[in-house]
Design an enzyme around this catalytic site. Sequence first.
Site, short mmCIF file in Angstrom:
data_model
loop_
_atom_site.label_atom_id
_atom_site.label_comp_id
_atom_site.label_asym_id
_atom_site.label_seq_id
_atom_site.Cartn_x
_atom_site.Cartn_y
_atom_site.Cartn_z
N ASN A 221 0.80 -1.24 0.00
CA ASN A 221 0.00 0.00 0.00
C ASN A 221 0.83 1.29 0.00
OD1 ASN A 221 0.76 -0.67 2.60
ND2 ASN A 221 -1.15 0.02 3.54
N GLU A 318 4.06 -4.29 12.12
CA GLU A 318 3.04 -3.28 11.81
C GLU A 318 1.93 -4.01 11.08
OE1 GLU A 318 2.82 -0.39 12.80
OE2 GLU A 318 4.87 0.14 13.37
N CYS A 352 -3.67 0.70 6.71
CA CYS A 352 -3.84 -0.14 7.91
C CYS A 352 -4.48 0.62 9.07
CB CYS A 352 -2.50 -0.71 8.31
SG CYS A 352 -1.23 0.53 8.46
N GLU A 532 7.34 2.62 14.52
CA GLU A 532 8.07 3.25 13.42
C GLU A 532 7.93 4.76 13.60
OE1 GLU A 532 6.40 0.86 9.95
OE2 GLU A 532 8.52 0.30 9.94
N1 LIG Z 1 -0.70 -3.26 7.90
C1 LIG Z 1 -0.71 -2.91 6.64
O1 LIG Z 1 -0.26 -1.81 6.31
C2 LIG Z 1 -1.17 -3.84 5.61
C3 LIG Z 1 -2.12 -4.81 5.84
N2 LIG Z 1 -2.50 -5.63 4.85
C4 LIG Z 1 -3.57 -6.60 5.08
O2 LIG Z 1 -3.15 -7.84 4.61
C5 LIG Z 1 -4.03 -8.32 3.59
C6 LIG Z 1 -3.28 -9.14 2.59
O3 LIG Z 1 -2.25 -8.38 1.95
P1 LIG Z 1 -0.86 -9.06 1.58
O4 LIG Z 1 0.00 -8.15 0.82
O5 LIG Z 1 -1.17 -10.37 0.97
O6 LIG Z 1 -0.22 -9.17 3.03
P2 LIG Z 1 0.79 -10.21 3.55
O7 LIG Z 1 0.86 -10.08 5.02
O8 LIG Z 1 0.53 -11.54 2.97
O9 LIG Z 1 2.18 -9.72 2.91
C7 LIG Z 1 2.97 -8.67 3.42
C8 LIG Z 1 4.42 -8.95 3.10
O10 LIG Z 1 4.84 -10.16 3.70
C9 LIG Z 1 5.42 -11.04 2.75
N3 LIG Z 1 5.16 -12.42 3.16
C10 LIG Z 1 4.08 -13.18 2.88
N4 LIG Z 1 4.20 -14.38 3.46
C11 LIG Z 1 5.38 -14.38 4.12
C12 LIG Z 1 6.08 -15.34 4.90
N5 LIG Z 1 5.58 -16.56 5.13
N6 LIG Z 1 7.26 -15.01 5.42
C13 LIG Z 1 7.79 -13.78 5.23
N7 LIG Z 1 7.19 -12.84 4.49
C14 LIG Z 1 6.00 -13.13 3.93
C15 LIG Z 1 4.75 -10.63 1.47
O11 LIG Z 1 5.49 -11.08 0.35
C16 LIG Z 1 4.71 -9.14 1.61
O12 LIG Z 1 5.95 -8.56 1.31
C17 LIG Z 1 -4.68 -7.07 3.05
O13 LIG Z 1 -5.87 -7.33 2.42
C18 LIG Z 1 -4.82 -6.27 4.31
O14 LIG Z 1 -5.93 -6.67 5.04
C19 LIG Z 1 -1.90 -5.56 3.64
C20 LIG Z 1 -0.97 -4.61 3.34
C21 LIG Z 1 -0.58 -3.65 4.32
C1 LIG Z 2 -1.77 7.08 6.29
N1 LIG Z 2 -0.49 7.15 6.93
C2 LIG Z 2 0.52 7.65 6.01
C3 LIG Z 2 -0.59 8.05 8.08
C4 LIG Z 2 -0.09 5.87 7.51
C5 LIG Z 2 0.17 4.76 6.54
C6 LIG Z 2 0.53 3.49 7.25
C7 LIG Z 2 0.36 2.28 6.39
O1 LIG Z 2 -0.77 1.91 6.04
O2 LIG Z 2 1.39 1.64 6.09
#
Ligand SMILES: NC(=O)C1=CN([C@@H]2O[C@H](COP(=O)(O)OP(=O)(O)OC[C@H]3O[C@@H](n4cnc5c(N)ncnc54)[C@H](O)[C@@H]3O)[C@@H](O)[C@H]2O)C=CC1
Ligand SMILES: C[N+](C)(C)CCCC(=O)O
Length: 558
Positions: A221, A318, A352, A532
Amino acid sequence: QKVTHSLCNQFMESRACLSRATTCFKVEKIKETSVFRSTTTQGERFTFTRMAQQPLLSLPEFHNVSTGALVVTEPLNFWGGARVKPKDTKNSEPVYEPATGRVLCDMIPCGEEEVDEAIKSAHSAYLKWSKLSGMERARIMLEAARIIRERRDEIARAEVANNGKSITEAQVDIDVAWQCIEYYAGIAPTLSGQHIQLPGGSFAYTRREPLGVCVGIGAWNYPFQIAAWKSAPALACGNAMVFKPSPMTPVTAVMLAEIYKEAGVPDGLFNVVQGGAETGGLLCHHPMVAKVSFTGSVPTGKKVMEMAAKGVKQVTLELGGKSPLIIFKDCELENAIKGALMANFLTQGEVCCNGTRVFVQREIMPQFLEEVVKRTKVISVGDPMCEETRMGALISKPHMEKVLGFIKQAKEQGAKVLCGGERFVPSDPKLKDGYFVSPCVLDNCRDDMTCVKEEIFGPVMSVLPFDTEDEVLQRANNTTFGLASGVFTRDIARAHRVAENLQAGTCYINNYNVGPVEVPFGGYKMSGFGRENGQVTIEYYSQLKTVVVEMGDVESFF
Ligand SMILES: NC(=O)C1=CN([C@@H]2O[C@H](COP(=O)(O)OP(=O)(O)OC[C@H]3O[C@@H](n4cnc5c(N)ncnc54)[C@H](O)[C@@H]3O)[C@@H](O)[C@H]2O)C=CC1
Ligand SMILES: C[N+](C)(C)CCCC(=O)O
């Protein structure tokens, strides 16, 4: 070209200036660190960073790129100070441009040997970088921040092509990235320990030391910003980093690697390996890795923590959220409405810390809904490269379908769609296969509905009525997440009381989703731990050594 020339000129000028001064300065180029060091005849040391010993690395020319036009063919891995071609292309995955559905590039995951090379490269850079003073590190980091500022537009355009968010937001993300590096550059020279007096003139002191090679694993994101949020404090403390972006957004992290290189960090200090779960696992298990900082979902966060536990590595997580935003009837309604929109619709709702459970005090519900719906309906969804666009495309087709599935389920469970919530096809034919969803406001929500309990990660605001402060606090905290929260009220005592009682890592009072880099960011409960940004993050990228000094004789029992 212009940039290359101006930096080369700067470099030539610096050299000329130094050679004019050869009578007083002995100039020596320290190859490995790209730092030029000179010693005065009096023996004082004077160090400055600059840098371009060779033509500057080529960043793809993204300046005027429009939607549908970019194809990325250069290798996206980076270690040892250069882009590295993948060894084996057999597990290659297509990466899509969200606004068009077109293939933008291939993501070719790194295998065991490549991960090992990147980590070893980081380790050798760490040995040099960790010996520099904070001031020396700061100068190089400030130069990196300056280059990012200069290239803001091209990085932002690459981010838009890869992520789908609007150019206006992407530019802010890039600004936050350089601000973060600038902020930690400022902190680097202030890192210090304590001096403790002991009996008989003996004493102890503490040293704040780096951890070693840190791994950053990013989400899709905020691809560039996450890489900066993780690398800036890591580098300021004297660590090296291997960063793995999400396989869906592999394009911009390598630009950051090139910029750090250009700014003068030792080769290997910030490296990029591409890949998904398997590559991530290799990084988490590697014995030379001291710490993993992860941004992503809760299930993956748990796996990362388990893997790190095997090597007793430090972890920052995070993770996701389902944050409450509480709007009291005594609020300044105009600001509360703007706050609710900012809390839900940035980056197509893929944030997030979004405040997706909007609790509105019953008396003001009609005015609130009327205004929020009116403004949501006019959000311009479309070509993310256009300045006028306020909402771009979701990250992928499966993700778009997942978000639409949540909305369908919400309707089945009794929610009322007041606007949006459908796939949107812009009139421009090149965008017809893009992953656009019209921003959605859901009324008639109840706490037990899936749309209120689960992270949707899309442009969906769920609105819930409440009557009293006690009741809303109890409902707001009734979640396993705890990333962020918000409250709108004019009552100052209430605002601070509510902030105190909300179980979340951040509480915004009378605003939402503002994230200055000086302010710590991170979760409570299952939204993770560690922080962070802000000063405190230094603690998560360094360790304390105690040195005890005896000034007298040893007193022995034996
Ligand atoms: N906290 C946040 O900012 C975020 C939350 N999400 C949530 O997660 C959901 C799924 O998104 P994804 O990108 O598929 O998240 P994810 O948690 O699967 O992936 C995030 C990162 O972890 C890596 N990863 C995946 N499996 C791993 C493993 N076993 N070991 C080490 N690294 C691994 C991925 O390649 C990616 O770089 C979204 O729909 C949302 O709900 C997604 C993106 C950001
Ligand atoms: C929206 N903002 C920039 C304050 C936080 C973004 C954090 C994230 O989703 O990784």
